[in-house]
Design an enzyme around this catalytic site. Sequence first.
Site, mmCIF file in Angstrom:
data_model
loop_
_atom_site.group_PDB
_atom_site.id
_atom_site.type_symbol
_atom_site.label_atom_id
_atom_site.label_comp_id
_atom_site.label_asym_id
_atom_site.label_seq_id
_atom_site.Cartn_x
_atom_site.Cartn_y
_atom_site.Cartn_z
ATOM 1 N NE ARG A 1 4.229 3.353 -2.373
ATOM 2 C CZ ARG A 1 3.298 3.327 -3.285
ATOM 3 N NH1 ARG A 1 2.320 2.452 -3.177
ATOM 4 N NH2 ARG A 1 3.328 4.130 -4.309
ATOM 5 N NE ARG B 1 6.411 1.748 -6.404
ATOM 6 C CZ ARG B 1 5.180 2.202 -6.595
ATOM 7 N NH1 ARG B 1 4.167 1.389 -6.477
ATOM 8 N NH2 ARG B 1 4.982 3.439 -6.936
ATOM 9 C CG ASP C 1 2.206 -0.378 -5.932
ATOM 10 O OD1 ASP C 1 1.661 0.479 -5.224
ATOM 11 O OD2 ASP C 1 1.901 -0.570 -7.131
ATOM 12 C CG ASP D 1 -2.105 -0.785 -7.533
ATOM 13 O OD1 ASP D 1 -2.086 0.190 -6.749
ATOM 14 O OD2 ASP D 1 -1.347 -0.880 -8.508
HETATM 15 P P1 AMP Z 1 0.230 4.427 -6.582
HETATM 16 O O1 AMP Z 1 1.221 5.335 -5.945
HETATM 17 O O2 AMP Z 1 0.427 4.274 -8.041
HETATM 18 O O3 AMP Z 1 0.100 3.109 -5.855
HETATM 19 O O4 AMP Z 1 -1.199 5.142 -6.461
HETATM 20 C C1 AMP Z 1 -1.831 5.230 -5.221
HETATM 21 C C2 AMP Z 1 -2.959 6.249 -5.313
HETATM 22 O O5 AMP Z 1 -3.976 5.806 -6.199
HETATM 23 C C3 AMP Z 1 -3.610 6.495 -3.961
HETATM 24 O O6 AMP Z 1 -3.741 7.885 -3.789
HETATM 25 C C4 AMP Z 1 -4.989 5.860 -4.085
HETATM 26 O O7 AMP Z 1 -5.948 6.568 -3.364
HETATM 27 C C5 AMP Z 1 -5.258 5.936 -5.568
HETATM 28 N N1 AMP Z 1 -6.167 4.887 -6.046
HETATM 29 C C6 AMP Z 1 -7.323 5.083 -6.717
HETATM 30 N N2 AMP Z 1 -7.916 3.937 -7.032
HETATM 31 C C7 AMP Z 1 -7.118 2.941 -6.559
HETATM 32 C C8 AMP Z 1 -7.211 1.513 -6.577
HETATM 33 N N3 AMP Z 1 -8.253 0.875 -7.168
HETATM 34 N N4 AMP Z 1 -6.205 0.811 -5.986
HETATM 35 C C9 AMP Z 1 -5.155 1.446 -5.401
HETATM 36 N N5 AMP Z 1 -5.009 2.798 -5.354
HETATM 37 C C10 AMP Z 1 -5.990 3.545 -5.919
#
Ligand code: AMP
Length: 169
Positions: A84, A92, A95, A97
């Site tokens: 990533r 990326r 990703d 989530d």
């Molecule tokens: P992103 O770069 O958009 O993937 O965001 C990642 C960030 O979101 C990381 O710092 C995670 O700790 C935070 N985060 C908070 N809640 C979640 C979730 N439910 N799933 C994935 N990332 C999360």
Amino acid sequence: VPAIATIALGSNLGRREENVLRAVAAIAADRVGRPLRTSSLYQTTAVGMPGAPSFVNAVVQVVPLLPPHDLLQRLQAIEARMGRSGGHMQSREIDLDLIAFGDQVLDDPGLTLPHPRFHERAFVLIPLAEIDPAFACPRTGRRIGDLLAAVTGAGGVVRISGRSWIMRS
Ligand code: AMP
């Protein structure tokens, strides 16, 4: 009944479909969870990223083998391992989530459950509705059909392959 964890996958760099498939395999191999249902692959317009390549997205539901924080940590390790490169809102390779963990509602630093923005993302709701039409938001109780009806951008989400690629356990 064991809790079910819902994970959303996306890639818009490199071999996008392969990246998503490899991440699903890694979720099983790294014992993040035992895969139950995996959606089709969808090609989706990058949202809030002008000029960025489109994404390939999917959603997988697993029987979690770890508690929520450890599970997210392991997803982040898979992201790092798969190269990533981009940060938040950047292109990326992969990703990952954590959309929901059973009916848990959590507002911890670093982990919000359910994922704070999943309900406004057609690229999550459409594949999730495909595999779990009874899903309801653990925070609001709103059902996936209602969430989908309220979302914009559903036209930018196109199914590109069926579920035949799923590795069933
Ligand atoms: P992103 O770069 O958009 O993937 O965001 C990642 C960030 O979101 C990381 O710092 C995670 O700790 C935070 N985060 C908070 N809640 C979640 C979730 N439910 N799933 C994935 N990332 C999360």
